[in-house]
Design a protein around this motif. Structure first.
Motif, PDB file in Angstrom:
ATOM      1  N   MET B  38       0.848  -0.365   0.121  1.00  0.00           N
ATOM      2  CA  MET B  38      -0.481   0.025   0.435  1.00  0.00           C
ATOM      3  C   MET B  38       0.954   1.412  -0.370  1.00  0.00           C
ATOM      4  O   MET B  38       0.749   2.122  -1.122  1.00  0.00           O
ATOM      5  CB  MET B  38      -1.257  -0.355   1.462  1.00  0.00           C
ATOM      6  CG  MET B  38      -1.858   1.163   1.039  1.00  0.00           C
ATOM      7  SD  MET B  38      -3.092   1.405   2.399  1.00  0.00           S
ATOM      8  CE  MET B  38      -4.306   0.030   1.892  1.00  0.00           C
ATOM      9  N   LYS B  50      -8.999   2.716   1.541  1.00  0.00           N
ATOM     10  CA  LYS B  50      -8.427   1.794   2.546  1.00  0.00           C
ATOM     11  C   LYS B  50      -9.532   2.306   3.779  1.00  0.00           C
ATOM     12  O   LYS B  50      -9.991   3.936   3.481  1.00  0.00           O
ATOM     13  CB  LYS B  50      -7.215   1.862   2.666  1.00  0.00           C
ATOM     14  CG  LYS B  50      -6.981   3.590   3.351  1.00  0.00           C
ATOM     15  CD  LYS B  50      -5.198   3.861   3.463  1.00  0.00           C
ATOM     16  CE  LYS B  50      -4.398   5.493   3.083  1.00  0.00           C
ATOM     17  NZ  LYS B  50      -5.717   6.491   4.282  1.00  0.00           N
ATOM     18  N   LEU B  51      -9.623   2.040   4.558  1.00  0.00           N
ATOM     19  CA  LEU B  51     -10.155   2.616   5.808  1.00  0.00           C
ATOM     20  C   LEU B  51      -9.724   2.553   6.860  1.00  0.00           C
ATOM     21  O   LEU B  51      -9.639   3.138   7.741  1.00  0.00           O
ATOM     22  CB  LEU B  51     -12.211   2.139   5.825  1.00  0.00           C
ATOM     23  CG  LEU B  51     -12.800   3.034   5.109  1.00  0.00           C
ATOM     24  CD1 LEU B  51     -14.228   1.939   4.717  1.00  0.00           C
ATOM     25  CD2 LEU B  51     -12.277   4.213   5.199  1.00  0.00           C
ATOM     26  N   CYS B  52      -9.127   1.605   7.150  1.00  0.00           N
ATOM     27  CA  CYS B  52      -8.739   0.695   8.496  1.00  0.00           C
ATOM     28  C   CYS B  52      -6.856   1.396   8.767  1.00  0.00           C
ATOM     29  O   CYS B  52      -6.639   1.461  10.128  1.00  0.00           O
ATOM     30  CB  CYS B  52      -9.110  -0.141   8.565  1.00  0.00           C
ATOM     31  SG  CYS B  52      -7.960  -1.653   8.004  1.00  0.00           S
ATOM     32  N   ALA B  53      -6.451   1.710   7.370  1.00  0.00           N
ATOM     33  CA  ALA B  53      -5.225   2.252   7.625  1.00  0.00           C
ATOM     34  C   ALA B  53      -4.590   3.104   7.713  1.00  0.00           C
ATOM     35  O   ALA B  53      -5.153   4.192   7.037  1.00  0.00           O
ATOM     36  CB  ALA B  53      -4.237   1.395   6.498  1.00  0.00           C
ATOM     37  N   GLY B  61      -4.988  -4.605   8.641  1.00  0.00           N
ATOM     38  CA  GLY B  61      -6.192  -5.356   7.858  1.00  0.00           C
ATOM     39  C   GLY B  61      -7.652  -5.647   7.984  1.00  0.00           C
ATOM     40  O   GLY B  61      -7.765  -6.951   7.948  1.00  0.00           O
ATOM     41  N   SER B  62      -7.804  -4.694   8.740  1.00  0.00           N
ATOM     42  CA  SER B  62      -9.816  -5.374   8.943  1.00  0.00           C
ATOM     43  C   SER B  62     -10.156  -4.442   8.025  1.00  0.00           C
ATOM     44  O   SER B  62     -11.567  -5.514   7.612  1.00  0.00           O
ATOM     45  CB  SER B  62     -10.116  -5.478  10.637  1.00  0.00           C
ATOM     46  OG  SER B  62     -10.062  -3.369  10.606  1.00  0.00           O
ATOM     47  N   CYS B  63     -10.839  -4.224   7.282  1.00  0.00           N
ATOM     48  CA  CYS B  63     -11.721  -3.379   5.724  1.00  0.00           C
ATOM     49  C   CYS B  63     -11.580  -3.992   5.337  1.00  0.00           C
ATOM     50  O   CYS B  63     -12.943  -4.356   4.679  1.00  0.00           O
ATOM     51  CB  CYS B  63     -11.254  -1.832   6.312  1.00  0.00           C
ATOM     52  SG  CYS B  63      -9.885  -1.151   4.702  1.00  0.00           S
ATOM     53  N   ARG B  64     -10.065  -4.642   4.902  1.00  0.00           N
ATOM     54  CA  ARG B  64     -10.567  -5.501   3.016  1.00  0.00           C
ATOM     55  C   ARG B  64     -10.881  -4.694   1.783  1.00  0.00           C
ATOM     56  O   ARG B  64     -11.269  -5.222   1.482  1.00  0.00           O
ATOM     57  CB  ARG B  64     -11.309  -6.218   3.683  1.00  0.00           C
ATOM     58  CG  ARG B  64     -11.595  -7.332   4.640  1.00  0.00           C
ATOM     59  CD  ARG B  64     -10.116  -7.981   4.806  1.00  0.00           C
ATOM     60  NE  ARG B  64      -9.026  -8.308   4.642  1.00  0.00           N
ATOM     61  CZ  ARG B  64      -8.318  -9.286   4.403  1.00  0.00           C
ATOM     62  NH1 ARG B  64      -7.321  -8.375   5.563  1.00  0.00           N
ATOM     63  NH2 ARG B  64      -7.050  -9.869   3.916  1.00  0.00           N
ATOM     64  N   LEU B  65     -10.608  -3.668   1.730  1.00  0.00           N
ATOM     65  CA  LEU B  65     -10.665  -2.293   0.643  1.00  0.00           C
ATOM     66  C   LEU B  65      -9.483  -2.195   0.052  1.00  0.00           C
ATOM     67  O   LEU B  65     -10.051  -1.749  -0.592  1.00  0.00           O
ATOM     68  CB  LEU B  65     -11.454  -1.293   1.522  1.00  0.00           C
ATOM     69  CG  LEU B  65     -12.553  -0.336   0.446  1.00  0.00           C
ATOM     70  CD1 LEU B  65     -13.608  -1.243   0.114  1.00  0.00           C
ATOM     71  CD2 LEU B  65     -13.048   1.562   1.263  1.00  0.00           C
ATOM     72  N   CYS B  66      -8.689  -2.502   0.479  1.00  0.00           N
ATOM     73  CA  CYS B  66      -7.381  -2.445  -0.231  1.00  0.00           C
ATOM     74  C   CYS B  66      -6.902  -3.783  -0.861  1.00  0.00           C
ATOM     75  O   CYS B  66      -5.385  -3.261  -0.904  1.00  0.00           O
ATOM     76  CB  CYS B  66      -6.216  -2.228   0.865  1.00  0.00           C
ATOM     77  SG  CYS B  66      -5.735  -3.346   2.217  1.00  0.00           S
ATOM     78  N   ALA B  78      -4.616  -8.095   1.456  1.00  0.00           N
ATOM     79  CA  ALA B  78      -4.510  -6.943   2.064  1.00  0.00           C
ATOM     80  C   ALA B  78      -3.196  -5.698   0.879  1.00  0.00           C
ATOM     81  O   ALA B  78      -2.220  -6.367   2.165  1.00  0.00           O
ATOM     82  CB  ALA B  78      -5.247  -6.338   2.957  1.00  0.00           C
ATOM     83  N   CYS B  80      -2.165  -3.523   2.944  1.00  0.00           N
ATOM     84  CA  CYS B  80      -1.512  -2.624   3.622  1.00  0.00           C
ATOM     85  C   CYS B  80      -0.699  -4.067   4.938  1.00  0.00           C
ATOM     86  O   CYS B  80       0.031  -2.747   4.982  1.00  0.00           O
ATOM     87  CB  CYS B  80      -2.486  -1.830   4.167  1.00  0.00           C
ATOM     88  SG  CYS B  80      -4.188  -3.342   5.419  1.00  0.00           S
TER      89      CYS B  80
END
Ligand code: SF4
Ligand code: SF4
Ligand code: FES
Lengths: 99, 280
Positions: B38, B50-53, B61-66, B78, B80
């Motif tokens: 990332m 990204k949202l959680c990073a 590595g929790s949102c899983r958007l990346c 992920a 990140c």
């Protein structure tokens, strides 16, 4: 899906929210609401959980769902006993036939 | 009030002398070993959703958007939490990734109040930005499923309200509290869909003196120094009060200095409008 919703640790989104939505979507399919559309939603959700989950809990949850959809498709097309809406059912059958 | 937008590379800089070369969307990129995919992409000018990073915290590595695709690799890791490797070929935009990212946002929004127009974060909200970036157009799950929309707001703190219904459980605040602040006062209580941010044993936020020092109404808040970034003066350690804030009466977090995120319940955007007058 229910098992996953129960067991999810809640860290990642696909499993934390996805499993709860999965239960709901399957309930809608069973009840015959917008069946063909909801089957697509369920399929997309299975993809998302398989490829997107952080660990195997969420990643493998779609397996039994997928295998049920693959090997017992007729169970997903059964006329619902409760909340039966003839409109929804004919609509989904029509779309199904059109595919 | 909009904060100055500062670049966020997603994960902290790696400190290594060894340089690794890889390809991101066909473009050669050189970064120190240990850098996340990332961050490497961000340095090369690609922005992966990204949202959680955030670059003041370790990757989670929790949102899983990346999610990204790596040639020869299995699945969609992920970016990140994936470190770069020599010769890696990363794809950050493919139809498959777009669909997965849209799916993640669809889940988030299926459990989020739809009051953007009246939300203080409107126009300066990462969640809103990401919904746009991934092209979310509809939420096929509907909004009548199980949700947290009625979750109570904790107003016990004098500087901010914690609106639980808007929390996406990214744990940034929890991590900021432990990694940056070293206070370890916040945690995620519960599990699965019931996960929620909680200050020690479910107490109200204001009742935790070590996190939010009680401020007598007659005295200005004593500025505190953030351990990691000494230039930051945080009123409640996580939420910084700017000099302006003292007079204008709202608390503003400063992202690079204090790791509290730019849109979460802990900070201005989530709480502005509901930020309270700082006792002076
Ligand atoms: S997939 Fe694993 S990490 Fe993600 S919420 Fe489920 S149990 Fe937790
Ligand atoms: S309060 Fe904000 S930073 Fe904390 S978990 Fe919720 S959304 Fe994330
Ligand atoms: S930014 Fe990588 S998983 Fe959230």
């Amino acid at each position: 899906m229910e098992f996953c919703a129960e067991e999810s640790c809640g860290k990642c989104t696909p499993c934390r929210i996805g499993s709860v939505r999965g239960v709901e979507v399957i309930d809608k399919i069973i009840a015959g609401h917008n069946r063909s559309q909801n089957l697509v939603v369920l399929d997309d959700l299975c993809d998302l959980m398989t490829d997107g989950s952080l660990c195997a809990m969420g990643g493998l949850t779609p397996m039994p769902v997928r295998s049920a959809m693959k090997h017992f498709p007729e169970d997903f097309q059964k006329l619902p006993t409760e909340n039966f809406s003839i409109l929804d059912a004919t609509e989904s059958l029509a779309t199904e036939a059109g595919r | 009030m909009t904060l100055i937008k500062e670049p966020d590379y997603g994960t902290p800089a790696a400190d290594s002398e060894q340089i690794v070369e890889l390809q991101i969307d066909g473009q050669p990129v050189k970064v120190p070993a240990g850098t996340s995919v990332m961050r490497a992409a961000a340095l090369a000018g690609f922005s992966i959703p990204k949202l959680c990073a955030t670059d003041s915290l370790e990757a989670f590595g929790s949102c899983r958007l990346c999610l990204v695709e790596i040639e020869g690799g299995r699945g969609t890791p992920a970016s990140c939490t994936t470190p770069v490797a020599a010769g890696m070929k990363v794809k950050t935009q493919t139809p498959k990734l777009e669909k997965l990212r849209r799916g993640v946002m669809e889940l988030y929004i299926s459990d989020h109040p739809l009051d953007c127009l009246t939300c203080p974060a409107n126009g300066d909200c990462e969640l809103q930005d990401m919904a746009g970036v991934v092209g979310l157009r509809e939420v096929r799950y509907g909004f009548d499923g199980e949700n947290h929309l009625d979750a109570p707001t904790d107003s016990s703190n004098p500087y901010f309200d914690f609106d639980e219904s808007k929390c996406i459980a990214c744990s940034r605040c929890v991590r900021a509290c432990s990694e940056v602040q070293g206070t370890f006062a916040l945690t995620i209580a519960g599990r699965g869909f019931d996960s929620k941010v909680s200050a020690s044993a479910g107490e109200l936020f204001f009742s935790i003196p070590s996190v939010f020092p009680a401020v007598p109404a007659s005295r200005p808040a004593r500025p505190r120094r953030c351990r990691k970034n000494r230039s930051s003066t945080s009123v409640c350690r996580l939420v910084r009060s700017s000099p302006l804030a003292r007079t204008v009466a709202s608390a503003v977090p400063s992202r690079p200095k204090c790791a509290a995120t730019s849109w979460c319940a802990w900070c201005r955007t989530r709480t502005a409008g509901r930020t309270k007058a700082i006792p002076a």
